[in-house]
Design a protein around this motif. Structure first.
Motif, PDB file in Angstrom:
ATOM      1  N   GLN A 224      43.898  41.931  43.649  1.00  0.00           N
ATOM      2  CA  GLN A 224      42.807  42.849  43.979  1.00  0.00           C
ATOM      3  C   GLN A 224      41.660  42.649  42.996  1.00  0.00           C
ATOM      4  OE1 GLN A 224      43.754  46.978  45.017  1.00  0.00           O
ATOM      5  NE2 GLN A 224      45.926  46.487  44.824  1.00  0.00           N
ATOM      6  N   SER A 225      40.438  42.702  43.501  1.00  0.00           N
ATOM      7  CA  SER A 225      39.267  42.521  42.636  1.00  0.00           C
ATOM      8  C   SER A 225      39.159  43.665  41.632  1.00  0.00           C
ATOM      9  CB  SER A 225      37.991  42.450  43.477  1.00  0.00           C
ATOM     10  OG  SER A 225      37.811  43.651  44.225  1.00  0.00           O
ATOM     11  N   GLY A 226      39.551  44.870  42.065  1.00  0.00           N
ATOM     12  CA  GLY A 226      39.500  46.025  41.166  1.00  0.00           C
ATOM     13  C   GLY A 226      40.426  45.865  39.977  1.00  0.00           C
ATOM     14  N   ASP A 227      41.584  45.256  40.211  1.00  0.00           N
ATOM     15  CA  ASP A 227      42.534  45.015  39.114  1.00  0.00           C
ATOM     16  C   ASP A 227      41.946  44.033  38.105  1.00  0.00           C
ATOM     17  OD1 ASP A 227      44.350  46.734  40.232  1.00  0.00           O
ATOM     18  OD2 ASP A 227      45.540  45.162  41.204  1.00  0.00           O
ATOM     19  N   LEU A 228      41.211  43.039  38.599  1.00  0.00           N
ATOM     20  CA  LEU A 228      40.551  42.089  37.695  1.00  0.00           C
ATOM     21  C   LEU A 228      39.477  42.790  36.865  1.00  0.00           C
ATOM     22  CD1 LEU A 228      39.870  39.331  36.547  1.00  0.00           C
ATOM     23  CD2 LEU A 228      38.464  38.893  38.587  1.00  0.00           C
ATOM     24  N   THR A 229      38.690  43.656  37.528  1.00  0.00           N
ATOM     25  CA  THR A 229      37.637  44.405  36.812  1.00  0.00           C
ATOM     26  C   THR A 229      38.240  45.222  35.673  1.00  0.00           C
ATOM     27  OG1 THR A 229      36.346  44.551  38.862  1.00  0.00           O
ATOM     28  CG2 THR A 229      35.765  46.073  37.081  1.00  0.00           C
ATOM     29  N   LYS A 230      39.346  45.947  35.976  1.00  0.00           N
ATOM     30  CA  LYS A 230      40.015  46.747  34.942  1.00  0.00           C
ATOM     31  C   LYS A 230      40.556  45.846  33.832  1.00  0.00           C
ATOM     32  CE  LYS A 230      41.547  50.129  38.394  1.00  0.00           C
ATOM     33  NZ  LYS A 230      42.727  50.603  39.168  1.00  0.00           N
ATOM     34  N   HIS A 231      41.171  44.729  34.231  1.00  0.00           N
ATOM     35  CA  HIS A 231      41.759  43.809  33.251  1.00  0.00           C
ATOM     36  C   HIS A 231      40.711  43.259  32.299  1.00  0.00           C
ATOM     37  CE1 HIS A 231      43.973  40.409  31.567  1.00  0.00           C
ATOM     38  NE2 HIS A 231      42.953  39.647  31.932  1.00  0.00           N
ATOM     39  N   LEU A 232      39.529  42.929  32.806  1.00  0.00           N
ATOM     40  CA  LEU A 232      38.476  42.349  31.966  1.00  0.00           C
ATOM     41  C   LEU A 232      38.115  43.276  30.802  1.00  0.00           C
ATOM     42  CD1 LEU A 232      36.162  40.710  34.665  1.00  0.00           C
ATOM     43  CD2 LEU A 232      37.299  39.518  32.776  1.00  0.00           C
ATOM     44  N   ARG A 233      38.291  44.581  31.021  1.00  0.00           N
ATOM     45  CA  ARG A 233      37.972  45.534  29.941  1.00  0.00           C
ATOM     46  C   ARG A 233      38.958  45.442  28.784  1.00  0.00           C
ATOM     47  NH1 ARG A 233      37.165  49.782  34.540  1.00  0.00           N
ATOM     48  NH2 ARG A 233      35.059  49.279  35.206  1.00  0.00           N
ATOM     49  N   THR A 234      40.152  44.859  29.033  1.00  0.00           N
ATOM     50  CA  THR A 234      41.094  44.653  27.922  1.00  0.00           C
ATOM     51  C   THR A 234      40.574  43.567  26.986  1.00  0.00           C
ATOM     52  OG1 THR A 234      42.435  42.968  29.099  1.00  0.00           O
ATOM     53  CG2 THR A 234      43.045  45.296  29.399  1.00  0.00           C
ATOM     54  N   HIS A 235      39.697  42.692  27.512  1.00  0.00           N
ATOM     55  CA  HIS A 235      39.075  41.661  26.673  1.00  0.00           C
ATOM     56  C   HIS A 235      37.802  42.183  26.002  1.00  0.00           C
ATOM     57  CE1 HIS A 235      41.820  38.547  28.006  1.00  0.00           C
ATOM     58  NE2 HIS A 235      41.521  38.769  29.275  1.00  0.00           N
ATOM     59  N   THR A 236      37.026  42.971  26.746  1.00  0.00           N
ATOM     60  CA  THR A 236      35.734  43.435  26.216  1.00  0.00           C
ATOM     61  C   THR A 236      35.863  44.727  25.418  1.00  0.00           C
ATOM     62  OG1 THR A 236      35.252  44.754  28.213  1.00  0.00           O
ATOM     63  CG2 THR A 236      34.571  42.431  28.222  1.00  0.00           C
TER      64      THR A 236
END
Length: 427
Positions: A126-138
């Motif tokens: 899911q694209s939403g899961d990727l968006t949330k995941h990216l915040r673990t990096h930023t």
């Protein structure tokens, strides 16, 4: 020669003009948003987009009066009232109220994960899961609580958090009417009524009613312990166990009894403690109807009916009904004595023996006879003493049926039958 005037368009409910850029031809985007200059091929698309700027929500639900800025959103919402689920999975026949949910679900069958993290290459379905995941990096936490200013990396986490301020519990169990502040908690709770356990271990086929319980269980097979204590470096397979362990370093006891103000390290300990005030014993044996204050005590008790001894010594193969009994037994092989008296430094293999020993220093005698008020420093001494009042003699000789109040007296008596003389003079 006069210049040809460009056509101008006006959207309903807006005075903003829309212009078509020069050179537009068939197939090109022609209508431009006057606010952000985004372009659209159709007027209806532009009109819908303009509402993101104006806040217009012209589509109202006739049931609950909630408003939407797109007719399609209203159509989806109405299904929450009707229960309609028109989109069916062709593989497992599960139904959904939105086509997008079906598309996402189909990936659980195909294994497709089209959304890839550009940092660590982890993939998501899911694209939403990727968006949330990216915040673990930023480290980005864009959602802030207006009450306490706490920040969150997901909007859903903020919505759930806000209920801790409002006390709102909008999700109600249709069976027992218990309410929850998260829909997921209600879903899990419903399984206590249905007995459903949809999450199965691929190694041993054990089933669980929560996905998190399955993930934790899998670590018993892999030996993985991903949670490390920053103080002593001890590792744990469950994050909650680490949080609890950290309190052994900080001394924190965040759970307080409202009756006597006693504080506890664990919420479960507080729940158990409260039962000493209420007398509640919610766990009942289905065989003999005996009741217990703790579920673990019931599980151990049931083994007295089944004869099950699931804990086996790896040295001598002796089996036990309790894991604690096995741990204590293993010390007879290792000679380990981990419990040390702070007064005289004497060491013990069992914590209970240390507690009893400490009373020889303090003089404490907490166990009192209800008949004659004589006090004892060990519960076992009180039990033995009570037999002088009751006349009970629970230890019977298998040869002559003579009975004794103490097991030690029976052992001595048995020597009269065997004629064994185990004690020899060294002189």
């Amino acid at each position: 020669m006069s210049r040809e005037r460009e056509p101008r368009h006006r959207t309903a409910g807006s005075s903003a003009s829309v212009r078509a850029p020069r050179g537009a031809c068939n197939g090109e985007k022609r209508l431009e948003c006057p606010v952000c200059e985004k372009q659209f091929a159709f007027r209806s698309q532009l009109e819908t987009h303009l509402r993101t700027h104006t806040g217009g929500k012209p589509f109202e639900c006739p049931v609950c009066r909630k408003k939407f800025n797109q007719s399609g959103d209203l159509t989806k919402h109405l299904r929450t009232h009707t229960g309609e689920k028109p989109f069916e999975c062709t593989v497992c026949k599960k139904k959904f109220n939105q086509s997008g949910y079906l598309r996402t679900h189909l990936r659980t069958h195909t294994g497709e994960k089209p959304f890839e993290c550009p940092v660590c290459r982890k993939k998501f379905n899911q694209s939403g899961d990727l968006t949330k995941h990216l915040r673990t990096h930023t480290g980005e936490k864009p959602f802030e609580c207006t009450v306490c200013q706490k920040k969150f990396n997901e909007s859903g986490s903020l919505r759930t958090h806000l209920r801790t301020h409002t006390g709102e519990k909008p999700f109600e169990c249709p069976v027992c009417r218990k309410k929850f502040n998260q829909s997921g908690d209600l879903t899990k709770h419903l399984r206590t009524h249905t007995g459903e356990k949809p999450f199965e271990c691929t190694v041993c086929q054990k089933k669980f009613n929560e996905s998190g319980s399955l993930r934790t269980h899998l670590r018993t097979h892999t030996g993985e312990k991903p949670f490390e204590c920053p103080v002593c470096k001890r590792k744990f397979s469950v994050s909650g166990t680490l949080r609890t362990h950290l309190r052994t370093h900080t001394g924190e006891k965040p759970f307080e009894c409202t009756v006597c103000r006693q504080k506890c390290t664990h919420s479960a300990d507080l729940r158990k403690h409260l039962r000493t005030h209420t007398g509640e014993k919610p766990f009942e044996c289905t065989v003999c109807q005996k009741k217990f204050t703790e579920s673990g005590s019931l599980r151990k008790h049931l083994r007295s009916h089944t004869g099950e001894k699931p804990f086996e010594c790896s040295v001598c193969k002796m089996k036990f009904t309790k894991s604690g009994s096995l741990r204590t037994h293993l010390r007879t092989h290792t000679r380990e004595k981990p419990f040390e008296c702070a007064v005289c430094k004497r060491k013990f293999s069992v914590s209970g023996t240390l507690r009893a020993h400490l009373r020889t220093h303090t003089g404490e005698k907490p166990f009192e006879c209800t008949v004659c008020n004589k006090k004892f420093n060990q519960s076992g001494y009180l039990r033995t003493h009570l037999r002088t009042h009751t006349g009970e003699r629970p230890f019977e000789c298998t040869v002559c049926r003579q009975k004794f109040t103490l097991s030690g007296h029976l052992r001595k008596h048995l020597l009269t039958h065997t004629e064994e003389k185990p004690f020899e003079c060294t002189v």
